[in-house]
Scaffold this motif. Structure first.
Motif, PDB file in Angstrom:
ATOM      1  N   GLU A   1       0.789  -1.618   0.121  1.00 39.55           N
ATOM      2  CA  GLU A   1      -0.153   0.019   0.164  1.00 39.55           C
ATOM      3  C   GLU A   1       1.167   1.704   0.058  1.00 39.55           C
ATOM      4  O   GLU A   1      -0.096   1.983  -0.205  1.00 39.55           O
ATOM      5  N   HIS A   2       2.107   1.069   0.618  1.00 40.56           N
ATOM      6  CA  HIS A   2       2.386   2.159   0.104  1.00 40.56           C
ATOM      7  C   HIS A   2       3.983   2.357  -0.510  1.00 40.56           C
ATOM      8  O   HIS A   2       5.151   3.209  -0.802  1.00 40.56           O
ATOM      9  N   GLY A   3       3.437   1.227  -1.602  1.00 45.47           N
ATOM     10  CA  GLY A   3       4.900   1.613  -2.379  1.00 45.47           C
ATOM     11  C   GLY A   3       5.892   0.033  -2.732  1.00 45.47           C
ATOM     12  O   GLY A   3       5.071  -0.817  -2.217  1.00 45.47           O
ATOM     13  N   ASP A   4       5.994   0.097  -3.494  1.00 38.91           N
ATOM     14  CA  ASP A   4       6.671  -1.669  -4.897  1.00 38.91           C
ATOM     15  C   ASP A   4       8.099  -1.291  -4.094  1.00 38.91           C
ATOM     16  O   ASP A   4       9.188  -1.048  -3.877  1.00 38.91           O
ATOM     17  N   ILE A   5       8.637  -2.708  -4.274  1.00 33.28           N
ATOM     18  CA  ILE A   5       9.849  -3.624  -3.547  1.00 33.28           C
ATOM     19  C   ILE A   5      10.176  -4.180  -4.601  1.00 33.28           C
ATOM     20  O   ILE A   5       9.703  -5.251  -4.581  1.00 33.28           O
ATOM     21  N   ASP A   6      11.179  -4.261  -5.048  1.00 32.07           N
ATOM     22  CA  ASP A   6      12.294  -5.188  -5.903  1.00 32.07           C
ATOM     23  C   ASP A   6      12.673  -6.241  -5.114  1.00 32.07           C
ATOM     24  O   ASP A   6      13.338  -5.164  -4.196  1.00 32.07           O
ATOM     25  N   CYS A   7      13.021  -7.207  -5.056  1.00 31.90           N
ATOM     26  CA  CYS A   7      13.567  -8.278  -4.203  1.00 31.90           C
ATOM     27  C   CYS A   7      13.840  -8.867  -5.284  1.00 31.90           C
ATOM     28  O   CYS A   7      13.480  -9.763  -6.035  1.00 31.90           O
ATOM     29  N   ASP A   8      15.546  -9.813  -4.579  1.00 36.30           N
ATOM     30  CA  ASP A   8      15.460 -11.690  -5.557  1.00 36.30           C
ATOM     31  C   ASP A   8      14.779 -12.464  -5.186  1.00 36.30           C
ATOM     32  O   ASP A   8      13.860 -13.515  -5.282  1.00 36.30           O
ATOM     33  N   VAL A   9      14.243 -12.324  -3.082  1.00 34.41           N
ATOM     34  CA  VAL A   9      13.534 -13.340  -3.108  1.00 34.41           C
ATOM     35  C   VAL A   9      12.527 -12.749  -1.917  1.00 34.41           C
ATOM     36  O   VAL A   9      12.090 -12.309  -1.718  1.00 34.41           O
ATOM     37  N   VAL A  10      11.071 -13.648  -2.318  1.00 34.64           N
ATOM     38  CA  VAL A  10      10.097 -13.644  -1.579  1.00 34.64           C
ATOM     39  C   VAL A  10      10.563 -14.686  -0.343  1.00 34.64           C
ATOM     40  O   VAL A  10       9.456 -15.668  -0.487  1.00 34.64           O
ATOM     41  N   VAL A  11       9.639 -14.352   0.809  1.00 33.35           N
ATOM     42  CA  VAL A  11       8.942 -15.482   2.214  1.00 33.35           C
ATOM     43  C   VAL A  11       7.481 -15.148   2.558  1.00 33.35           C
ATOM     44  O   VAL A  11       7.192 -13.810   2.913  1.00 33.35           O
ATOM     45  N   ASN A  12       6.778 -15.750   1.831  1.00 38.42           N
ATOM     46  CA  ASN A  12       5.508 -15.783   2.896  1.00 38.42           C
ATOM     47  C   ASN A  12       5.420 -16.361   4.022  1.00 38.42           C
ATOM     48  O   ASN A  12       5.767 -17.685   3.995  1.00 38.42           O
ATOM     49  N   ALA A  13       5.137 -15.512   5.242  1.00 36.52           N
ATOM     50  CA  ALA A  13       5.123 -15.444   7.364  1.00 36.52           C
ATOM     51  C   ALA A  13       4.065 -15.195   7.315  1.00 36.52           C
ATOM     52  O   ALA A  13       4.332 -14.958   8.210  1.00 36.52           O
ATOM     53  N   CYS A  14       3.199 -14.976   6.578  1.00 37.04           N
ATOM     54  CA  CYS A  14       1.079 -14.504   7.131  1.00 37.04           C
ATOM     55  C   CYS A  14       0.813 -15.339   8.014  1.00 37.04           C
ATOM     56  O   CYS A  14      -0.800 -15.297   8.094  1.00 37.04           O
ATOM     57  N   GLY A  15       1.468 -16.426   8.601  1.00 39.36           N
ATOM     58  CA  GLY A  15      -0.190 -17.165   9.824  1.00 39.36           C
ATOM     59  C   GLY A  15      -1.106 -17.466   8.923  1.00 39.36           C
ATOM     60  O   GLY A  15      -1.092 -17.666   7.954  1.00 39.36           O
ATOM     61  N   TYR A  16      -2.303 -17.033   9.646  1.00 43.28           N
ATOM     62  CA  TYR A  16      -3.845 -17.253   9.257  1.00 43.28           C
ATOM     63  C   TYR A  16      -3.647 -17.022   8.222  1.00 43.28           C
ATOM     64  O   TYR A  16      -4.435 -17.313   7.237  1.00 43.28           O
ATOM     65  N   ARG A  17      -3.469 -15.649   7.163  1.00 42.50           N
ATOM     66  CA  ARG A  17      -3.765 -15.168   6.341  1.00 42.50           C
ATOM     67  C   ARG A  17      -2.461 -15.952   5.195  1.00 42.50           C
ATOM     68  O   ARG A  17      -2.392 -15.028   4.093  1.00 42.50           O
ATOM     69  N   VAL A  18      -2.087 -16.787   5.341  1.00 39.88           N
ATOM     70  CA  VAL A  18      -0.896 -17.480   4.584  1.00 39.88           C
ATOM     71  C   VAL A  18      -1.416 -17.303   3.231  1.00 39.88           C
ATOM     72  O   VAL A  18      -1.129 -17.208   1.866  1.00 39.88           O
ATOM     73  N   ASN A  19      -2.915 -17.781   2.770  1.00 38.55           N
ATOM     74  CA  ASN A  19      -3.598 -18.571   1.483  1.00 38.55           C
ATOM     75  C   ASN A  19      -3.943 -16.840   0.685  1.00 38.55           C
ATOM     76  O   ASN A  19      -3.994 -16.822  -0.278  1.00 38.55           O
ATOM     77  N   GLU A  20      -4.589 -15.568   0.987  1.00 38.79           N
ATOM     78  CA  GLU A  20      -4.299 -14.985   0.387  1.00 38.79           C
ATOM     79  C   GLU A  20      -2.792 -14.019   0.197  1.00 38.79           C
ATOM     80  O   GLU A  20      -3.268 -13.994  -0.853  1.00 38.79           O
ATOM     81  N   VAL A  21      -1.894 -14.500   0.762  1.00 37.01           N
ATOM     82  CA  VAL A  21      -0.491 -13.954   0.010  1.00 37.01           C
ATOM     83  C   VAL A  21      -0.538 -14.786  -1.088  1.00 37.01           C
ATOM     84  O   VAL A  21       0.162 -14.851  -1.861  1.00 37.01           O
ATOM     85  N   GLY A  22      -0.232 -15.987  -0.774  1.00 37.47           N
ATOM     86  CA  GLY A  22       0.159 -17.639  -1.586  1.00 37.47           C
ATOM     87  C   GLY A  22      -0.948 -17.460  -2.867  1.00 37.47           C
ATOM     88  O   GLY A  22      -0.479 -17.262  -3.537  1.00 37.47           O
ATOM     89  N   ALA A  23      -2.500 -16.965  -2.385  1.00 40.74           N
ATOM     90  CA  ALA A  23      -3.256 -16.094  -3.700  1.00 40.74           C
ATOM     91  C   ALA A  23      -2.336 -15.266  -4.853  1.00 40.74           C
ATOM     92  O   ALA A  23      -2.765 -15.538  -5.980  1.00 40.74           O
ATOM     93  N   MET A  24      -1.807 -14.555  -3.900  1.00 39.05           N
ATOM     94  CA  MET A  24      -1.405 -13.742  -4.992  1.00 39.05           C
ATOM     95  C   MET A  24      -0.080 -13.814  -6.231  1.00 39.05           C
ATOM     96  O   MET A  24       0.707 -13.291  -6.560  1.00 39.05           O
ATOM     97  N   MET A  25       0.572 -14.405  -5.861  1.00 37.28           N
ATOM     98  CA  MET A  25       1.382 -15.903  -6.551  1.00 37.28           C
ATOM     99  C   MET A  25       0.853 -16.953  -7.117  1.00 37.28           C
ATOM    100  O   MET A  25       1.543 -17.918  -7.388  1.00 37.28           O
ATOM    101  N   GLY A  26      -0.593 -17.205  -7.362  1.00 32.96           N
ATOM    102  CA  GLY A  26      -1.229 -18.488  -8.038  1.00 32.96           C
ATOM    103  C   GLY A  26      -0.777 -19.187  -6.776  1.00 32.96           C
ATOM    104  O   GLY A  26      -1.312 -20.623  -8.431  1.00 32.96           O
TER     105      GLY A  26
END
Ligand SMILES: Cc1cc2nc3c(=O)[nH]c(=O)nc-3n(C[C@H](O)[C@H](O)[C@H](O)COP(=O)(O)OP(=O)(O)OC[C@H]3O[C@@H](n4cnc5c(N)ncnc54)[C@H](O)[C@@H]3O)c2cc1C
Length: 811
Positions: A191-216
Motif C-alpha cells: 500500500e506504500h509502494g513497490d519493493i523489487d527483490c530477489d526472494v520473497v518469503v510468505n510468513a503470513c500466519g492464518y492469512r497465508v493463502n491470501e498472500v499465496g493467491a497473489m502468486m497463484g
C-alpha cells in the motif's frame, strides 16, 4: 521505504521476525520485513508461548533446541532483556505402557541431538508437580528445559537485532500483490509502494493463502480455533517456592503452565472448530474469536481431575484465537513448490517454541540452498497435488484432536482417506489388502487374514510378523505380485536429455536404448539430494526416444523442482510428469519369469532380457513397459502400466500366475527384503546431511567424469574425511525393530543414529542401517542400541546379508 532489496519477508509474527533475524545472521543484511499492521498482531500476540525441546524426529528436536538457546541468549541480553521462564521443566503425561515406550524412544532419539529427556514414574511426576494427582497416571517424559516466553518481547528482540544488522521493518504496510519477472526476481506491491527483490518469503500466519493467491498458489494450511484460560491466584502456587513445571496431557488433551501465581490451561477438545474457511475479515487484527468454554467441557473434566486445585479457583481471562495446521501437523518451511525464489514459513502450530529454529533453518536454505539438518519433514514439497483445502481441513481437525498423541510406527489415521487411488485399490481391498499411505496414495501394506484383523500399535514387532514372513516366503520360493502406486515418473525428451542428466548425476548415466541404471544427484554442497533410476526407451509408436526418470513417490514435487531449476534455456530438454498416469506392478520371485512369459509375448530369458533391461510390450492386452529391476533381491520385474489398463494387466498377471501359486504382497514385505539387500530409502538413509561416500555409495560416484552439480564441494569433503558412515547392523533382539532416530551407544556416548530397521525374514536377522562414527564402521564392531530405554547389542555386518553376490536377482 527501500525500492530494492535482497529479500522481502511478508509478515511480522514470530515466523517473519525469526526469518529476518536469521537472514542477517547468515550474511544477508539488505533485507526487509513488511507487516500489514503492527508486529505480532496475527496469532503471535496471544500465544501461550510454551517453549519445549520435544519433537518427533531429530530435525525437530534440533531446531527446537536452537530456539531455546537463542531465546536464552536474548533474555540474558542486558541491553534488551525479555521475559523468559527458562527451564521450569515440563512433563508429558502417560497412562499407557505404549505411551511410556514411545517416550523412551523419543528420549533415545533426542540424546543424539544432545538433548536429555528423562522418563519418570507417576510418583516422581507428582513430586515435581505438587498440584497433580497420580490417578490414572503411569508416568511421563520430563524435559528439563521446558518453559515459556513473552511472545511480543521475543519478536521485538529479534526485529531489533535484525535492524541493528541492517535489516528494515515496515509496519502498517500491507502487501497487496506480487509480480514475478522473467529473470525470476519479484516485485512486492504494498500500500506504500513497490519493493523489487530477489526472494520473497510468505510468513503470513492464518492469512497465508491470501498472500499465496497473489502468486497463484494454494498452501495446504488450515486454521483451527484454539482456547486457553487464565485462573486467579492459587495459594499452593504462591507458597510453593518454585515455579510449577509445564504439563501436556495426551489422556485428556490439555496443557497447563504457570502464569503469575495462577495457571494457564489450554485445550484440544474433540468438538473442535475450523476457522476462516470462507475467508477472513480484513479487520481481524489483534483480535480474538468469541469465548466458547462449553466446547471444552470434555477436556476440562480431565484437567480438573488431574489438578483438583482448579476446581477452587476462578477464571479471569479466556483467550480463543486461530492457530494454523497442515496435513501432517508439521509446518511448511522451505521452497514453495513450482516457484522460483519463493519460500514460506507457514502452518506453525507451535510457532513460539519452534519459530526460532524454523527461521534459522529457512534462512540457511535461502542463503546457502540447504540447511544444516535434512529438512524434508518441513519441506513444503512433501505433499503433492492431493493437498487441497478440504483434505487439509480434515487432517487439521484430526491432528488437533490428537495434539499430544504421537503417531505410533505404522499408524495411519483415518481422516482424509482415501485421497489417491488407482483402479486397483478397490480390487486389492476386496482381496484383503490393508493399506499404508505414501504421499496420499493408498498403497498395500500387507494382506489381512480376515477383515477384522487389527494389529496392536506399538514399538515391538506386532501381529503382522507372521503374515509378512509368509509373503516374503512366497516371493523367495515362488512368485509374488504387488502394486507400487504413486512412484514418481518424469519423462525426459529432447536431444540434450543425456547431457542434462549427466550434469546432475554424480555417476555415469547410461545412454543405451533399453538399459536402466540407478544413480544419485547431489546438491551444491556435495550432499545426497535425490536417487533415481534412469531408463532409456527407444523411439516407438508410443513416443520419441526418451528417458524415464523414476524416484520415490514422495519426491514428486521435490525432484521436478530440482530438475527444472537446472534446465538451461538453450537446452533441448522437455520434462513431463507421468506420476499420476502410470502405476507399477512388481512381479518378484524365481517364478516371475515364467509368469511374465505366459502373459507377455517375446523372449524374457536372462540372455534376451538381462538384469537392468527395459522393454515395451503388452501384458495381456495392456500396453506396458517392463524393467528387469529388483528391490527385493529376487528375480523381479517392474511392469509400468497406464492407469487406464492397469486392471487389464493385473487380470492377465493373476491368470498367468495361477499355475505358479502367485501371491499378493505389500510394502512391509518389501521393507523387510530391501533391508536384507542393504538397499537404501530416500529420506530415511539418503539425506542431505551426508555425502555419497559417507552414505557408502562410492561405486555410484565418478569424480573423473567431468563437471556435475556438487562435484567441487564433494572433492573438498572427500579430502576432509567422513564424519559418519552408513553401515548395516545386526540387532540382538527378537522383540522389536530398531526405530529411525534411535541412538547407538558405547558406554554413555552416542556413537550413531539409526536410519532404518526391520526384521529380515529370509536371513532371520533383526537388521538396521545407521550412521556411526567412522572408527566403528568396520565389520564386527560392536555397540549398543538404546531401544526404547533398553540396551541391546548391535554389530556391524557385511552389506547385503541375503545373497551377497546378487545372483538371485540377476538369474
Ligand atoms: C491460543 C493459542 C495458544 C498458543 N500457544 C502456543 C504455545 O504455547 N507454544 C507455541 O509454540 N505456540 C503456541 N501457539 C501457536 C503460535 O502462537 C503460532 O504458531 C505462532 O504465533 C504463529 O506465528 P506466525 O508468525 O506464523 O503467524 P502470525 O503471528 O499470525 O503472524 C503473521 C503476520 O503476517 C501478517 N500479514 C498477513 N497478511 C499480510 C499481508 N498481506 N501483508 C503484510 N503482512 C501480512 C499478519 O498481520 C501477522 O502479523 C498458540 C496459538 C494460539 C492461538
Amino acid at each position: 521505504m527501500k525500492s530494492r532489496t535482497r529479500a522481502v519477508v511478508i509478515g511480522g509474527g514470530i515466523a517473519g521476525c525469526s526469518t529476518l533475524y536469521h537472514l542477517t545472521r547468515e550474511g544477508w543484511t539488505d533485507v526487509v520485513l513488511v507487516e500489514r499492521n503492527e508486529l505480532t498482531s496475527g496469532t503471535t500476540w496471544h500465544s501461550a508461548a510454551q517453549v519445549t525441546n520435544f519433537g518427533m524426529n531429530q530435525t525437530m528436536v534440533g531446531l527446537k533446541s536452537h530456539s531455546i538457546r537463542l531465546y536464552k541468549e536474548l533474555a540474558d541480553d542486558p541491553d534488551y532483556p525479555i521475559n523468559y521462564h527458562h527451564a521450569d521443566g515440563g512433563i508429558r503425561l502417560a497412562n499407557t505402557e505404549g505411551q511410556m515406550q514411545g517416550y523412551r524412544h523419543f528420549a533415545s532419539m533426542a540424546r543424539g541431538m544432545d538433548v536429555h529427556f528423562e522418563v519418570i514414574d507417576a510418583d516422581e511426576c507428582a513430586r515435581r508437580h505438587p498440584l497433580i494427582s497420580t490417578d490414572n497416571l503411569i508416568g511421563g517424559l520430563w524435559d528439563p528445559l521446558d518453559g515459556d516466553i513473552d511472545p511480543a518481547q521475543l519478536c521485538q528482540a529479534l526485529a531489533r537485532r535484525a535492524r541493528k544488522a541492517g535489516a528494515e521493518v515496515y509496519r502498517n504496510t500491507p502487501v497487496t500483490a506480487l509480480t514475478q519477472h522473467s529473470d525470476d526476481t519479484w516485485t512486492v506491491h504494498t500500500e506504500h509502494g513497490d519493493i523489487d527483490c530477489d526472494v520473497v518469503v510468505n510468513a503470513c500466519g492464518y492469512r497465508v493463502n491470501e498472500v499465496g493467491a497473489m502468486m497463484g498458489v494454494h498452501h495446504p494450511v488450515s486454521s483451527m480455533e484454539h482456547q486457553y484460560f487464565l485462573t486467579e491466584e492459587i495459594e499452593a502456587i504462591r507458597d510453593a517456592g518454585h515455579r510449577m513445571p509445564l504439563l501436556r496431557c495426551p489422556i485428556s488433551d490439555y496443557y497447563c503452565r504457570q502464569e503469575k501465581n495462577g495457571l494457564l490451561l489450554g485445550f484440544y477438545e474433540q468438538g473442535c472448530k475450523t476457522w476462516g474457511m470462507d475467508g477472513i475479515d480484513p479487520n481481524f487484527v489483534n483480535a480474538l474469536c468469541p469465548d466458547d468454554l462449553d466446547r471444552v467441557t470434555d477436556v476440562l473434566e480431565g484437567a480438573f481431575a488431574r489438578m483438583p486445585a482448579l476446581m477452587e479457583v476462578g477464571i479471569h481471562t479466556v483467550v480463543n484465537g486461530p492457530i494454523t495446521y497442515t496435513i501432517d501437523g508439521a509446518p511448511l518451511v522451505g521452497p514453495i513448490p513450482g516457484k522460483r525464489n519463493a519460500f514460506c514459513i507457514i502452518g506453525l502450530r507451535a510457532g513460539l517454541g519452534e519459530g526460532g529454529g524454523h527461521g534459522w533453518l529457512l534462512a540457511q536454505q535461502i542463503v546457502h540452498g540447504e540447511a544444516c539438518y535434512d529438512t524434508w519433514c518441513l519441506d513444503p514439497r512433501r505433499f503433492a497435488g492431493h493437498a487441497n483445502v478440504e483434505l487439509t481441513a480434515l487432517k487439521a481437525i484430526e491432528d488437533y484432536q490428537n495434539e499430544f498423541r504421537f503417531h505410533f510406527p505404522h499408524e495411519h489415521r483415518p481422516a482424509g482417506r482415501p485421497a489417491k487411488t488407482t483402479p486397483l485399490t478397490p480390487v486389492l481391498a476386496s482381496e484383503g489388502a490393508e493399506f499404508t499411505v505414501v504421499n496420499g496414495w493408498e498403497r498395500v501394506d500387507y494382506i489381512k487374514p480376515d477383515p477384522g484383523f487389527s494389529p496392536t500399535l506399538g514399538f515391538d514387532f506386532d501381529e503382522t510378523f507372521d503374515l509378512v514372513a509368509a509373503e516374503v516366503e512366497s516371493i523367495r520360493t515362488g512368485v509374488g505380485l504387488a502394486e507400487v502406486n504413486g512412484f514418481n515418473r518424469i519423462e525426459i525428451t529432447g536431444s540434450d536429455r543425456h547431457a542434462f542428466l549427466d550434469r546432475l548425476f554424480c555417476g555415469l548415466v547410461s545412454r543405451r536404448d533399453g538399459r536402466v541404471g540407478l544413480g544419485y544427484l547431489l546438491n551444491d554442497h556435495g550432499m545426497i539430494k535425490a536417487e533415481a533410476t534412469i531408463a532409456n526407451l527407444p523411439a516407438s509408436d508410443r513416443g520419441p526416444a526418451r528417458v524415464w526418470y523414476g524416484s520415490a513417490a514422495a519426491s514428486e514435487f521435490h525432484d521436478m523442482d530440482w530438475l527444472r531449476q537446472h534446465l538451461r534455456s538453450n537446452e533441448d530438454v522437455q520434462l513431463r510428469s507421468l506420476t499420476n498416469d502410470q502405476t507399477i506392478l512388481v512381479l518378484a520371485g524365481p517364478k516371475s519369469r515364467s509368469v511374465l512369459s505366459a502373459c507377455a509375448r517375446g523372449d524374457w530369458s536372462a540372455d534376451a532380457f538381462p538384469w537392468l533391461s527395459a522393454r515395451e510390450c503388452f501384458v495381456g492386452i495392456a500396453s506396458a513397459t517392463v524393467m528387469n529391476l529388483s528391490f527385493s533381491g529376487e528375480l523381479a520385474y517392474e511392469i509400468h502400466v497406464p492407469n487406464a489398463s492397469l486392471y487389464a494387466a493385473y487380470l492377465a498377471l493373476r491368470e498367468a500366475g495361477e499355475t505358479h501359486g502367485l501371491k499378493l504382497f505389500g510394502a512391509r514385505a518389501v521393507e523387510s527384503m530391501r533391508m536384507e539387500k542393504s538397499f537404501l530409502h530416500w529420506k530415511a538413509d539418503l539425506i542431505t546431511e551426508f555425502d555419497p561416500f559417507e552414505t557408502g555409495l562410492d561405486r555410484f560416484v565418478r569424480l573423473d567424469k567431468g563437471a556435475f552439480v556438487g562435484r567441487d564441494a564433494l572433492l573438498k569433503r572427500k579430502s576432509e574425511g567422513p564424519r559418519r558412515k552408513l553401515v548395516p547392523l545386526r540387532i540382538e533382539s527378537t522383540l522389536g525393530p530398531a526405530h529411525p532416530g534411535a541412538s547407538l551407544m558405547q558406554d554413555d556416548s552416542v556413537v550413531g543414529t539409526v536410519t532404518s530397521g526391520e526384521w529380515g525374514h529370509r536371513t532371520e536377522m533383526n537388521l538396521a542401517h545407521a550412521f556411526v562414527h567412522p572408527s566403528l564402521a568396520e565389520v564386527g564392531r560392536e555397540m549398543e542400541l538404546d531401544s526404547c530405554g533398553k540396551r541391546i547389542g548391535a554389530t556391524v555386518i557385511n552389506p547385503s546379508p541375503y545373497d551377497p553376490d546378487f545372483a538371485r536377482m540377476k538369474a
